[in-house]
Structure formats: structure tokens, C-alpha cells
Design a protein around this motif. Sequence first.
Motif: not given
Length: 367
Positions: A54, A57, A141-142
Motif C-alpha cells: 500500500h 504507509e 504495513h501500517g
Amino acid sequence: MIPVPILSELTPGTTQRHLVKLPGAALANDESRPVISVTGSRPGPVLFVNAGVHGGEYSAVETVIGLGKTLDPKKISGTVILMPVLNLPAFRARTPFVCPIDNVNPNRVFPGDPHGSYSEQMTHALINEFVVHADAYVDLHGGDIPEALVPFVICRSGNDDVSERSKAIAMAFGLPYVLTVDKPVQPSKGSSSYAAAAEKGVPSILAEAGGVGQMQEDAVELLIQGVINVMWHLGMLPEPKSQIPSSKSQGNSKSQTKKTARRAVATGEKSGADTVPAVLRDSDAGVAAASTVLTKFEWVYTKSAGVWYPKVEAGDVVNKGEQIGTVGDLFGDTLERIISPVNGIVLFLTINPSVLENGLLMGVGVE
Ligand SMILES: [Zn+2]
């Protein structure tokens, strides 16, 4: 040695920079993706770490950049392969959740398809050029640009060998929560990175920290420490204290504060022996005991488009039946009261007020 064919020859005891063209007709005009290999002086496992599935992030992306600069190949057994950003089109365009070329969320179409859309070809290339050559895989991720979250790790549930090893890696990572899941949270064509990797026989986790479209130093510190904890768990570092990103390498006076904050999140302590290397403290304290295991992930949606007023924050405990927010219209009238469907912990929360019909509001982890 050639552990990952697309990178060609890797020289033991060195860190090398690569610019990689991923295969796939849809990716033919892509800019090359930076990849860093840190090849230890001694043989050992191959660990693959990427971020940027993504594109928004940023703490995860900075973690991979930071690992490339701080890991010392002379102290490592085995090889660490680092890709800071997979979904470069989203990173360049600041697009959350999806790839702007095909509007597909790459983390819903693993293991990809060599004849599919851009995201499917991209994830197919990631799995087949990198993940299958690794002994373990960490996907960082985040929260994406409109999301806040409390740090957690996800892995596949199950009693098979790969799932057990994945869970052991997840526990070793050392974040407050470990979520084990047996099926995708959202119905979709494919699955997520960690599930697809496990299907290929590669123990794998997805670790999340940071969010809200920012590069958050505490989150970067947590994720760097987590990867180092995994390396220790895999026997890639001989002693916990031998491989710590020093305050020198982080290059600023906030380092001590960051470490303290990191420990506070990971161990529940306010402060402690700050002079003791964090990784040593964690291993002594028993990281596994510090992570709460959650086995169900309940996502909460709004029926109506409108303005979202959450009454909770990421990390809050919520109870079944509790009102956890409202959605209003642009006159200020309440359209919907949002009720928690379960007892659990808010792992991620949409923080942007504008929400669409059937829009995702939060994810609640359940013990
Ligand atoms: Zn993500």
C-alpha cells in the motif's frame, strides 16, 4: 551465491543496491524498483522484507530504507532482501489502499496472476521472484493515509507446520497484538500476502505500525526492532545485542525518546533501564508473553455516506452493543449510530470524516 535469481550474484559480507524490473507485460513501462540485499559473511536463512504494498504507509517504507542503511552484513548469518516499495504507482500518486493503474487493492489479489490486471501481475512477480526464494517473509504495513492504528501483526492460523512457524515469527516480532486469521477479512478474488506466502510453504507475517499519512518515528522504531527480533529468532544474529540500529545511525537526539516510547508500547512499561539495548531487554523479558493473541477480526462499516464522528480511538477496548460513533449528514442530522458488534480492541480506525456508503470505519480484534 545466487539465493534470489532476479538479483544475480550476491557477495557475502556486503550490502548491495539493485534496480529491479519486475516481469509482467503490464509492468513493462514501470520504473525500476529499488531492492537492497544485505548478504551475511556466514551462510544462513534468506529473509525477505518489503513495504509499500500500500503506497501511503510511509512508516513501513522508512523502516525498510532504515534497515538497508543499518544492518551490518559482517554480523549476519544468511541474507536479508529488502524492497522499500512494491506498489510504486500508488506511492508516487499518494493513493491509499489501491493501485491507481487498475484501482485494485494489491493485498486482496495475492498470489496474483501473470495474465491479470496490473496489481495481479505485480503481486505474482513479488511472490515468484522474491517470496518463494525466502525462508521467511515479512510484509510491512501500517494504517493507510486515512487510518490510525495500534501496532499489530497478522499471520495465518492453523496447526500445520508453516502456520506454527508463522505464528512463532509473529510472536517474536514483539508488537502488542498478534492476530491469527483463517480466511480473508474481505471477500475478494485472492488473498493477502502472508496467506499466499504460507500457501507456498514460506512462513510469513504482515506487521502494521504507524498511519495517518505520516512518517511516524515511533512506528519506524517499532518495525525496525521487530524485524531485528525476527532475525534473532531465525538465528541470523548470533547475539541480540550485536545488531542494534544505533542512535548514531538514526542520527538525532530523539532516539532515546523513541526507544522508550517503543518499549512502552511493546512491554507496557513507562520507562526502565534505558541504557540496556532494547532488543536484549525484549528477549530477556520474553516478547511472546507481551503480545496478546487475537483470533477474530471484525470490520465495522457505515451504511450511509456522510460525516464520520468516531467515539473511540485506535487501541481502545470496546464492548458489544456499545455506541462507538455516529455518521451524520451535511445538515448535521444523525443518519446512523454505529454499534460495536463484538467485545474487542480497536486495531485500526478511519480518521477522515468523509465516509462513503458501505464505507469501512474500523477493524476490531477479538480474543
Ligand atoms: Zn497496508
